[in-house]
Design a protein around this motif. Structure first.
Motif, short mmCIF file in Angstrom:
data_model
loop_
_atom_site.label_atom_id
_atom_site.label_comp_id
_atom_site.label_asym_id
_atom_site.label_seq_id
_atom_site.Cartn_x
_atom_site.Cartn_y
_atom_site.Cartn_z
N ALA A 107 0.89 -1.22 -0.14
CA ALA A 107 0.17 -0.15 -0.07
C ALA A 107 0.78 1.05 0.05
CB ALA A 107 -1.05 -0.03 1.19
N VAL A 108 2.00 1.34 0.80
CA VAL A 108 2.87 2.45 0.91
C VAL A 108 3.57 2.48 -0.39
CG1 VAL A 108 5.15 3.15 1.87
CG2 VAL A 108 3.16 2.06 3.38
N GLU A 109 4.00 1.40 -1.23
CA GLU A 109 4.24 1.43 -2.41
C GLU A 109 3.45 2.16 -3.39
OE1 GLU A 109 6.30 -1.86 -5.06
OE2 GLU A 109 6.67 -2.27 -2.97
N LEU A 110 2.23 1.78 -3.36
CA LEU A 110 1.24 2.62 -4.37
C LEU A 110 0.95 3.77 -3.96
CD1 LEU A 110 -1.81 0.04 -4.59
CD2 LEU A 110 -0.01 0.61 -6.22
N ILE A 111 1.43 4.36 -2.73
CA ILE A 111 1.21 5.76 -2.18
C ILE A 111 2.16 6.57 -3.03
CG2 ILE A 111 1.17 7.33 -0.52
CD1 ILE A 111 -0.19 5.24 1.39
N LYS A 112 3.49 5.81 -2.93
CA LYS A 112 4.67 6.62 -3.39
C LYS A 112 4.52 6.87 -5.04
CE LYS A 112 7.93 5.16 0.23
NZ LYS A 112 8.78 4.13 0.56
N MET A 113 4.03 5.70 -5.59
CA MET A 113 3.55 6.00 -7.06
C MET A 113 2.70 6.97 -7.36
SD MET A 113 3.96 1.77 -7.52
CE MET A 113 4.06 1.60 -9.34
#
Ligand code: ATP
Ligand code: MG
Ligand code: MG
Length: 545
Positions: A107-113
């Motif tokens: 989820a954090v990764e998606l936010i970062k993207m």
């Protein structure tokens, strides 16, 4: 494997041919919020069956993302069901909750993207902004939060700084997508609740659409097989896995038609209502469509597997007739169950010209069942027969015992009625009869023709048993709720009489009580003091229209 290949196996074979995967990995992913039912059996047979057929394996995964409804007792029931059906899952049971840390990282990764954002609108606004099938939705003003803001808020959501419903994490996809599910679906929600495994470690929980595809990926699942109502969720499934640029191979979702059976409810919510309201004795009540209920009723695992096989795997929803399930158990027991004699509603017959006693050797199985075994049936001058096997004023075509018509006592002699004895209310309490000494079964030189043979038990040696007769739990073909319950779905006979070998020899747990149906020694309530038998199914489809 059956000869006709279903569409799922066709897909699997193509994937293997194209070397898309090295090994087939499937999973059965129930939510542990109720006992599994016959619909789950279908899914178990498909997922474990495909894994077995292609030398892969199948995981049993608890989809435990909803802390308020889940419990370990359901986990145990699910394990029992899979094992009882004869399937093996690899390693230990798996849990989506084991992947919560990993799913959080994704989820954090998606936010970062820039592909996920924390939204803070109310539930009503969320509904309103979604739009309709014919009208594009509109994005919340919070969708323009910066990545830093989103990261900060999401972490604070995790840390418990907010109340339930204050924020959610959403995927940033397309508020005008024709597939409504793709209009910025929820990925996480706040829920301050105790989880049966992770306790109070988490107060944010991933939504099905986010957790499921990632759990599949984490486990290396290749074919994620689910029911048709998830068809529209497939786009999210693909979106998440594609956006995250995961190392291949990745799983794909395939949908099949959910099993529906008439006269039956299968929603766990409705089944829970029956249990909680004491409309049944529990999840394993023999009238329940749960695996535990079917098992306690006396269904064999083979009958359930055959049923799942016979109905096949379809792409369109349809209703299966409950008589098909009943056919499968009848068909299975026909070649397995010993035949014995039981009298449910006894009437005394005194054979006035018989003296002494004897043991009659009788096979447990008819000629067309390739099984061996016999027992001794005691016989004397007092026996009991079924009340309905005697008629003082028979209707035309009645072919059992009457004042003018002889009948055979199965495996024994032909008797004729001499005298009827009634109580003060006119109820028949005894029949005095004569037997023909030359008419013994297998050695009959009497020349008398009878139209039928009836079951009986010897008065001096029979055993008293309790018999539980079941009818359909619902009276309507398409039951909705409690108002459709069949008030006569259970009748208990406390003083049925059975030939002694059934109790003393215990050659089997399941018997055919001749002319009555198939019965099973209740695994919980059976005792030496009160042997209890459940009626599994009648001998023929008495519901035939
Ligand atoms: P219900 O709505 O009856 O409570 P569910 O779909 O919520 O069931 P889950 O525990 O989530 O139950 O289901 C586990 C798996 O079993 C899923 O893959 C689901 O598709 C499958 N399944 C559930 N019910 C049926 C059914 N009637 N026929 C076929 N498969 C089913
Ligand atoms: Mg579900
Ligand atoms: Mg459900």
């Amino acid at each position: 494997m059956s000869e006709h290949k279903d569409f799922l196996r066709v897909i699997v074979e193509e994937d293997l041919k194209e070397n898309k995967y090295q090994e087939v990995i499937t999973r059965f992913p129930p939510e542990p919020n109720g006992f599994p039912h016959i619909g789950h059996a279908k899914s178990i047979c498909i997922n474990f069956g495909i894994a077995r057929d292609y030398n892969g394996f199948c995981n049993l995964r608890m989809d435990d993302t909803n802390p308020t409804t889940e419990d370990t007792k359901y986990v145990e029931a699910l394990k029992d069901a899979v094992e009882w059906l004869g399937f093996e899952y690899k390693d230990e049971v798996k849990y989506t909750s084991d992947y919560f840390p990993k799913i959080y990282e994704y989820a954090v990764e998606l936010i970062k993207m820039g592909k996920a954002y924390v939204d803070s609108i109310t539930e009503e606004q969320m509904k309103e902004f979604r739009g309709t099938v014919t009208q594009a939705g509109k994005r919340s003003e919070f969708a323009s939060r910066t990545i830093e803001e989103n990261l900060d808020l999401f972490e604070r959501m995790k840390n418990g700084e907010f109340k339930d419903g204050e924020h959610v994490l959403r995927a940033k996809i397309d508020m005008s997508a024709s597939n409504m599910k793709m209009r910025d679906p929820l990925l996480y929600r706040i829920r301050h609740a105790h989880h049966f495994r992770t306790q109070n470690q988490w107060c944010i929980y991933p939504m099905y659409d986010f957790a499921h595809c990632l759990s599949d990926y984490i486990e290396g699942v290749t074919h994620s097989i689910c029911t048709l109502e998830f068809e529209n969720n497939r786009d999210i499934y693909d979106w998440v896995l594609n956006e995250l640029n995961l190392t291949p191979p990745r799983p794909y979702q395939h949908e099949f038609a959910r099993l529906g059976i008439n006269y039956t409810v299968m929603s766990k919510r409705k089944l829970l209502e029956l249990v909680n309201g004491n409309y049944v004795s529990g999840w394993d009540d023999p009238r329940m469509p749960t695996i535990a209920g079917l098992k306690r009723r006396g269904y064999t695992k083979d009958s359930i597997i055959n049923f799942c096989d016979q109905i096949g795997i379809a792409k369109a929803n349809s209703m299966v007739d409950v008589s098909q399930l009943e056919f499968c158990i009848r068909d299975d027991l026909n070649t397995k169950a010993p035949r014995v004699m039981c009298v449910l509603d006894p009437i005394k017959v005194t054979i006035t010209n018989y003296e002494g006693s004897e043991d009659i050797e009788a096979s447990y199985y008819p000629h067309d069942v390739p099984k061996e075994g016999s027992r001794k049936i005691p016989f004397s001058n007092v026996v009991y027969i079924e009340r309905e096997d005697f008629s003082e004023n028979p209707v035309k075509g009645y072919n059992r015992l009457t004042p003018n018509q002889a009948v055979r006592l199965r495996h024994a002699y032909i008797i004729t009625c001499e005298e009827i004895i009634k109580d003060e209310n006119g109820k028949i309490i005894e029949i005095k009869a004569l037997y023909n000494p030359n008419s013994k079964s297998g050695n009959d030189t009497s020349g008398i023709k009878v139209k039928s043979a009836i079951q009986w038990v010897d008065a001096n040696n029979c055993k008293k048993i309790e018999v539980r007769l079941y009818d359909r739990l619902y009276k309507n073909e398409a039951p909705e709720g409690l108002e459709d319950l069949n008030p006569n779905s259970l009748s208990i006979i406390k003083d049925a009489l059975i030939e002694p070998a059934v109790i003393t020899d215990k050659v089997d747990e399941r018997f055919q009580f001749e002319r009555q149906g198939y019965f099973y020694a209740d695994p919980i309530d059976y005792s030496d003091e009160i042997p209890v038998f459940n009626k599994i199914v009648g001998l023929k489809d008495s519901w035939a229209k």
